[in-house]
Design an enzyme around this catalytic site. Structure first.
Site, short mmCIF file in Angstrom:
data_model
loop_
_atom_site.label_atom_id
_atom_site.label_comp_id
_atom_site.label_asym_id
_atom_site.label_seq_id
_atom_site.Cartn_x
_atom_site.Cartn_y
_atom_site.Cartn_z
N GLN A 52 0.84 -1.20 0.00
CA GLN A 52 0.00 0.00 0.00
C GLN A 52 0.87 1.24 0.00
O GLN A 52 0.70 2.15 0.81
CB GLN A 52 -0.99 -0.01 1.18
CG GLN A 52 -1.84 -1.27 1.19
CD GLN A 52 -3.00 -1.18 2.14
OE1 GLN A 52 -4.03 -0.59 1.85
NE2 GLN A 52 -2.86 -1.80 3.30
N HIS A 53 1.81 1.23 -0.91
CA HIS A 53 2.70 2.37 -1.07
C HIS A 53 3.35 2.34 -2.45
O HIS A 53 3.31 1.31 -3.14
CB HIS A 53 3.77 2.41 0.03
CG HIS A 53 4.54 1.14 0.21
ND1 HIS A 53 5.27 0.56 -0.79
CD2 HIS A 53 4.67 0.34 1.29
CE1 HIS A 53 5.83 -0.54 -0.32
NE2 HIS A 53 5.48 -0.71 0.93
N ALA A 54 3.95 3.47 -2.80
CA ALA A 54 4.81 3.55 -3.98
C ALA A 54 6.16 4.08 -3.50
O ALA A 54 6.26 4.62 -2.39
CB ALA A 54 4.21 4.48 -5.02
#
Ligand code: TYD
Length: 137
Positions: A52-54
Site C-alpha cells: 500500500q505504497h509507492a
C-alpha cells in the site's frame, strides 16, 4: 512516467538435476538492477494487505520462493493489473513510482524482495491520492 506496462514478469532458469532445483538471481544480469537490499515477508495471512505504497526511487523484484501471493500494481494514470506469484522461479520486476498491494498470502508464503536501494522511509509514498498527482513526468 512508469506505467504498468513497464512491469515485467521474469522466468528464471531452473538449474535442476536429480538433487533438486537451483535458481540464480544476479544483479544487472537477469534482473535489471544491482541489488542493495533484500528482505522477505512471511507469516502474513490471507486477509492481510501489505505494501500500500509507492517508492520514488526503489525498484523491486519479488519472488514467492515458497507459497503464493498476489500483487496489485497501479500506475499514476490509475491503470491497474494483478499478478500471481506462485512459483519459486517466477519474479515480478516493479519499477519506481508504481503503487503496490501484496495480498492473498498462502500460509506457507515466503515473499522474497530484492531492491536497488537501501531502505529510506522518506522515499515511500503512502497516500494514494498524493501518488496519483505527484511529479508526473
Ligand atoms: P512496511 O513498509 O510496512 O512493509 P511492506 O510494505 O513490505 O508490507 O515495513 C514494515 C516495517 O519494517 C516498517 O517499520 C519499516 C520497516 N522496514 C525497514 O526497516 N527496512 C526495510 O527495508 C523495509 C521494507 C521495512
Amino acid at each position: 512516467m512508469n506505467t504498468i506496462n513497464d512491469i515485467k514478469m521474469i522466468e528464471f532458469s531452473q538449474l535442476g538435476d536429480d538433487r533438486g532445483q537451483l535458481v540464480v538471481i544476479e544483479g544487472g544480469v537477469n534482473i535489471p538492477f544491482e541489488i542493495k537490499r533484500i528482505f522477505y515477508i512471511y507469516g502474513a495471512d490471507s486477509n492481510t494487505v501489505r505494501g500500500q505504497h509507492a517508492n520514488r526511487q526503489s525498484e523491486f523484484c519479488m519472488i514467492n520462493v515458497s507459497g503464493k501471493s498476489k500483487i496489485k500494481a497501479i500506475d499514476q494514470q490509475g491503470n491497474e493489473k494483478i499478478f500471481n506469484l506462485d512459483r519459486p522461479y517466477i519474479g515480478i520486476y516493479l519499477p519506481a513510482m508504481i503503487w503496490k498491494n501484496m495480498y492473498d498470502f498462502s500460509p506457507d508464503s515466503v515473499l522474497l524482495v530484492l531492491s536497488n536501494e537501501h531502505y529510506d522511509k522518506n522515499e515511500y509514498i503512502r497516500n494514494y491520492d498524493y501518488f496519483l498527482g505527484v511529479d508526473k513526468k
